[in-house]
Enzyme design. Structure first.
Site, mmCIF file in Angstrom:
data_model
loop_
_atom_site.group_PDB
_atom_site.id
_atom_site.type_symbol
_atom_site.label_atom_id
_atom_site.label_comp_id
_atom_site.label_asym_id
_atom_site.label_seq_id
_atom_site.Cartn_x
_atom_site.Cartn_y
_atom_site.Cartn_z
ATOM 1 N N ILE A 43 42.343 40.367 40.708
ATOM 2 C CA ILE A 43 43.597 39.971 40.087
ATOM 3 C C ILE A 43 43.990 41.148 39.206
ATOM 4 O O ILE A 43 43.345 41.415 38.201
ATOM 5 C CB ILE A 43 43.456 38.680 39.268
ATOM 6 C CG1 ILE A 43 43.060 37.532 40.184
ATOM 7 C CG2 ILE A 43 44.754 38.379 38.526
ATOM 8 C CD1 ILE A 43 42.711 36.249 39.454
ATOM 9 N N SER A 44 44.990 41.849 39.647
ATOM 10 C CA SER A 44 45.469 43.032 38.930
ATOM 11 C C SER A 44 46.934 42.790 38.599
ATOM 12 O O SER A 44 47.825 43.128 39.377
ATOM 13 C CB SER A 44 45.294 44.267 39.825
ATOM 14 O OG SER A 44 45.741 45.409 39.166
#
Length: 149
Positions: A43-44
């Protein structure tokens, strides 16, 4: 597993998220330098962090593709076996992506997967095809496996 080991102790602040992504990128680059095909699932939430990883890859001569796993927030919450979204909604985890911290969707991802609309197998086929194509460009043996996927 990254957050339990290499990134242990990092929280969800913007600074910690950036460091989590940087550490993951460095580990992936070490594997790529050794000839491995690396697919990371992170999750960026910030475009700038994803751009930094793309630039690190470019400097090292490692192909980079941004894959946007596009799933609505409700679907992410439904799939959350660790109950992180519930904990974030209860105020136990501050600055949690999608709850009280934004997610900046990619403007032009290499591949977009709509995992809420297509079977997992179809998304995986698309991902593996992309990875095989990138491997083919670099002469990595993974490219030979592309015909069997």
């Amino acid at each position: 597993m990254l957050r339990a080991g290499l990134c242990k102790g990092l929280g969800f602040s913007d600074t910690d998220r950036k460091e989590n992504i940087r550490r993951a990128a460095e580990a992936a680059l070490l594997l790529a330098d050794a000839g491995a095909v690396v697919i990371t699932a992170l999750i960026s939430p910030f475009r700038a962090d994803r751009q930094l990883v793309a630039e690190l890859c470019q400097v090292r001569g490692v192909p980079f593709a941004e894959v946007f796993v596009n799933a609505p927030l409700a679907e992410c919450e439904r799939r959350d076996t660790k109950q992180l979204y519930a904990r974030a909604r209860a105020g136990e985890i501050p600055k949690f992506t999608g709850i009280d911290s934004p997610y900046e969707a990619p403007l032009a991802p290499t591949l977009e997967l709509r995992t809420d609309l297509e079977p997992v197998e179809q998304s995986l086929e698309k991902l593996f095809a992309l990875a095989a194509g990138l491997a083919r460009e670099t002469g990595t043996p993974f490219a030979d496996a592309g015909a069997d996927i």
